[in-house]
Design an enzyme around this catalytic site. Sequence first.
Site, short mmCIF file in Angstrom:
data_model
loop_
_atom_site.label_atom_id
_atom_site.label_comp_id
_atom_site.label_asym_id
_atom_site.label_seq_id
_atom_site.Cartn_x
_atom_site.Cartn_y
_atom_site.Cartn_z
N LYS A 53 0.85 -1.20 0.00
CA LYS A 53 0.00 0.00 0.00
C LYS A 53 0.89 1.25 0.00
CE LYS A 53 -3.81 -2.46 2.00
NZ LYS A 53 -4.32 -3.14 3.18
N GLN A 97 -5.88 -2.35 9.07
CA GLN A 97 -5.49 -3.62 8.44
C GLN A 97 -6.12 -4.79 9.20
OE1 GLN A 97 -3.59 -3.99 5.54
NE2 GLN A 97 -4.15 -6.13 5.75
N ASP A 120 -11.92 1.62 2.71
CA ASP A 120 -12.17 0.18 2.51
C ASP A 120 -13.65 -0.11 2.27
OD1 ASP A 120 -10.10 -1.60 2.35
OD2 ASP A 120 -9.83 -1.82 4.52
#
Length: 284
Positions: A53, A97, A120
């Site tokens: 990322k 995460q 997300d």
Amino acid sequence: MAANILDGKAISAELKVKVAERVAALKARGVTPGLAVILVGNDPASEIYVRNKGKGCEETGMLSRTVRMDADTTQEALEAEIEKLNEDPDIHGILVQLPLPKHLNEQAALSRILPEKDVDGFHLMNVGRLAAGAEGVVPCTPKGALYMLQSAGIELAGKEAVVIGRSNIVGKPMAMLLLQQNCTVTVCHSKTKNLKEHTRQADILVSAVGKPHFVTADMVKPGAVVVDVGINRVDGKVIGDVDFEQVKEIAGWITPVPGGVGRMTIAMLLSNTADAAERTLNRE
Ligand code: NAD
């Protein structure tokens, strides 16, 4: 005849170029899109994702920040960190995460992220928006899979689509997206009876199960579009859910693993972060 390959490497590279152009335009207006990733503990797979990322942010010109927290961190400390990022004007996208260590409440943490910074698309507000067909942030992996189909010009309206898997991060949002595209959608899962009878009807077959060689050639309709979301590590190699060698002889289109949907996820995350920065600017 062997299937056409949906090349995630090429399609994600093109998408990243488009994102980089948008980042340049935002910078010209005084805003550098910023993505913050919170990593709790040191799960090796998560470390790799977080590194990739960061690399993606660098490639596209975004600001990248990683917040590392100890594996035994408390829910309060995690949520306080999220709050800080919510208030930080340099950060447009926040990602926690997953998976989190077992003692932490994932949904409670995700719900602390401001919905507009939830790149997300896991906040319940964004889940609801997707279900309602309203504008919101869509999870990166299914959005990336759909982007692959669209960039190849694959017709979706009126097609039979079967999604295997009903997780909140892949199966369910994938089914919603295909429904929005006017597919007739069936969702199969671990309790589905006669799975093959369903999958053989599919013009579009998406597998998000997490079992190697799960989708075999006899489960696939000739000419079908087969999207393999699975990531499985076998003998040190990464393979998907689909028995690629056999299925490619029957399918019309197929995504490889590696080099398929996985490549799209980070590119879409960067795109969602650029969206978030553009929204901020437009609000101001
Ligand atoms: P999950 O474990 O949450 O869900 C798996 C789903 O498979 C469940 O809904 C379950 O009902 C279904 N399933 C299990 N056994 C089945 C069976 N015998 N028949 C039919 N359905 C069955 O997993 P997930 O998070 O949705 O991930 C699925 C796969 O996709 C994993 O391999 C994961 O690593 C991969 N993944 C890839 C990306 C990417 O970027 N490409 C992103 C997320 C997940």
